[in-house]
Design an enzyme around this catalytic site. Structure first.
Site, PDB file in Angstrom:
ATOM      1  CE  LYS A   1      -0.830   5.662   4.853  1.00  0.00           C
ATOM      2  NZ  LYS A   1      -2.222   5.823   5.318  1.00  0.00           N
TER       3      LYS A   1
ATOM      4  N   GLY B   1      -4.681  -0.702   9.875  1.00  0.00           N
ATOM      5  CA  GLY B   1      -3.799  -0.611  11.045  1.00  0.00           C
ATOM      6  C   GLY B   1      -3.606   0.818  11.486  1.00  0.00           C
TER       7      GLY B   1
ATOM      8  CD  GLU C   1      -6.865   2.670   3.082  1.00  0.00           C
ATOM      9  OE1 GLU C   1      -5.977   1.933   2.590  1.00  0.00           O
ATOM     10  OE2 GLU C   1      -6.963   2.864   4.300  1.00  0.00           O
TER      11      GLU C   1
ATOM     12  CE  LYS D   1      -2.719   2.011   3.616  1.00  0.00           C
ATOM     13  NZ  LYS D   1      -3.809   1.774   4.584  1.00  0.00           N
TER      14      LYS D   1
ATOM     15  CG  ASP E   1      -9.072   4.252   6.762  1.00  0.00           C
ATOM     16  OD1 ASP E   1      -9.687   4.158   7.829  1.00  0.00           O
ATOM     17  OD2 ASP E   1      -7.816   4.387   6.729  1.00  0.00           O
TER      18      ASP E   1
ATOM     19  CE  LYS F   1      -6.919   2.280   9.463  1.00  0.00           C
ATOM     20  NZ  LYS F   1      -6.462   3.658   9.261  1.00  0.00           N
TER      21      LYS F   1
ATOM     22  CG  ASP G   1      -4.615   5.182   2.701  1.00  0.00           C
ATOM     23  OD1 ASP G   1      -5.545   5.985   2.457  1.00  0.00           O
ATOM     24  OD2 ASP G   1      -4.383   4.739   3.847  1.00  0.00           O
TER      25      ASP G   1
HETATM   26  O1  OSB Z   1      -4.869   5.506   6.678  1.00  0.00           O
HETATM   27  O2  OSB Z   1      -4.629   3.427   6.918  1.00  0.00           O
HETATM   28  C1  OSB Z   1      -4.330   4.571   7.249  1.00  0.00           C
HETATM   29  C2  OSB Z   1      -1.531   4.539   9.850  1.00  0.00           C
HETATM   30  C3  OSB Z   1      -1.999   5.483  10.730  1.00  0.00           C
HETATM   31  C4  OSB Z   1      -3.167   6.145  10.452  1.00  0.00           C
HETATM   32  C5  OSB Z   1      -3.880   5.852   9.293  1.00  0.00           C
HETATM   33  C6  OSB Z   1      -3.431   4.891   8.407  1.00  0.00           C
HETATM   34  C7  OSB Z   1      -2.207   4.241   8.684  1.00  0.00           C
HETATM   35  C8  OSB Z   1      -1.583   3.286   7.778  1.00  0.00           C
HETATM   36  C9  OSB Z   1      -0.565   2.318   8.364  1.00  0.00           C
HETATM   37  O3  OSB Z   1      -1.794   3.244   6.604  1.00  0.00           O
HETATM   38  C10 OSB Z   1      -1.200   1.103   8.906  1.00  0.00           C
HETATM   39  C11 OSB Z   1      -0.244   0.264   9.707  1.00  0.00           C
HETATM   40  O4  OSB Z   1       0.782  -0.155   9.163  1.00  0.00           O
HETATM   41  O5  OSB Z   1      -0.521   0.001  10.888  1.00  0.00           O
HETATM   42 MG    MG Z   2      -6.208   4.564   5.299  1.00  0.00          MG
END
Ligand code: OSB
Ligand code: MG
Length: 371
Positions: free
Chosen positions: A163, A290, A213, A161, A238, A262, A188
């Protein structure tokens, strides 16, 4: 099961490496761990809200306040027939889902321990291992990103994934796609875009992404429906889904084809399971998101992912992807086939190591029921 005492522990765990998303850079993780004591068993939960109110409005400190002032007093001394009873005890408290999840999930752990069963079994899951991916922050350059992806692929992670944010999107994803033509890749955006970017998302359709995402605003399932109707790539929500009701409305509008579940964002395992069940009824996949959890929250995520509708690899990477030292025994370790093994001991199946917990603890408080 009677809740006899609740402990809160505010911890601060240094991250191995800073993590950048469209919402900012993170260097360490503060979280509130919740321990419940009930008739000879205990259970652990985690409040996984981020340090700052940039993903949701909650922080570890707002969760501490809401737990101490409202949620913990509502459950102390109460007799529970099932962990899903917990929500009803504080039904008048609005929002603060991350705080609620920390407490409810601790009760799930205690409940499963009292039955002598792993949490996965109590939830209705059956997998012995779960497939996992990794969420990669924005790197200095697209070439750096390709190197980072290569490293994680070499460790066995099955899904990457990436960002994205405006200016660091198509080019970064194209570089990854060129270097790894067959790798499962997704993006994402953490709400960094608007409908004015429809053409950009149309171009991304060429990249064969598993999904995009949360491209648009946190509170906007109308625009997401609009975007989804113009692109082939599945939209995954999300930030927009805080409850089973939110999920139902998003499905009715066609705002997404996938949901990232989540436990913190939706207020705990009961709601997480309801969203999972709703999506399964519609034959739509979910996966486990996560929040850089410690070993406690990670264990809850692993058990939840054993439910049958979690058909896509989640963000629950191994502990060493985040931390030099975790606070549980045993920390989650990646198997060479890109899976994590589901603990089989009762409850979440991992134990908080008190010496390690103490090292990272900033504040502790204990609340006892009147006997
Ligand atoms: O948007 O999914 C998200 C981490 C912190 C806050 C939001 C997100 C995330 C991650 C990392 O994408 C998820 C992880 O590795 O725990
Ligand atoms: Mg996310």
């Amino acid at each position: 099961m009677r809740i006899e005492a609740v402990e809160l522990h505010l911890i601060d765990l240094p991250l191995k490496a800073p993590f950048e998303a469209s919402v900012g850079v993170m260097y360490s993780r503060r979280m509130v761990l919740v321990k419940v004591l009930a008739e000879g068993v205990h259970g652990w939960g985690e409040v996984s809200a981020l340090n700052d109110p940039v993903y949701s409005y909650e922080t570890p400190e707002t969760a501490w306040y809401v737990l101490e002032r409202y949620l913990v007093p509502a459950v102390l001394g109460k007799e529970l027939r099932h962990p899903s009873d917990v929500r009803a005890l504080y039904h008048e408290i609005r929002g603060h889902n991350f705080a609620k999840a920390g407490l409810e999930n601790a009760v799930w752990d205690a409940w499963a321990r009292s039955l002598g069963q792993p949490l996965s079994q109590v939830l209705g899951g059956a997998k012995a291992r779960i497939e996992v991916g990794v969420s990669i922050g924005i790197q200095a350059t697209p070439a750096d990103l390709v190197r980072v992806v290569d490293g994680f692929a070499g460790q066995g992670y099955r899904r990457m994934k990436v960002k994205i944010k405006p200016g660091r999107d198509y080019g970064d994803l194209l570089a990854v796609r060129k270097a790894f033509p067959n790798l499962p890749v997704m993006a994402d955006a953490n709400s960094a875009y608007s409908l004015s970017h429809i053409d950009l998302f149309r171009r991304m359709d060429e990249l064969n992404l598993m999904m995009v995402e949360q491209p648009l605003a946190e509170d906007d399932i109308i625009d997401h429906a609009q975007l989804q109707s113009h692109i082939q790539t599945p939209v995954c929500l999300d930030e927009s889904v805080h409850s089973p009701e939110d999920a139902r409305k998003a499905l009715a509008l066609g705002s997404c084809r996938i949901i990232n579940i989540k436990v913190g964002r939706v207020g705990g395992l009961s709601n997480a399971k309801r969203i999972h069940d709703l999506m399964a009824e519609h034959n739509l996949p979910v996966w486990c998101g996560g929040m850089f959890e410690s070993g406690v929250g990670r264990a809850h995520n692993i058990h939840m992912t054993t439910l049958p509708g979690f058909t896509l690899p989640g963000d629950t990477s191994a502990s060493d992807r985040y931390y030099h030292e975790d606070i549980v025994d045993e920390p989650a370790v990646l198997n060479p086939d890109g899976t994590l093994t589901v603990p089989t001991r009762p409850g979440i199946g991992v134990e908080v190591v008190l010496a390690q917990l103490r090292k990272y603890t900033r504040e502790t408080s204990t609340f006892k029921a009147h006997s």
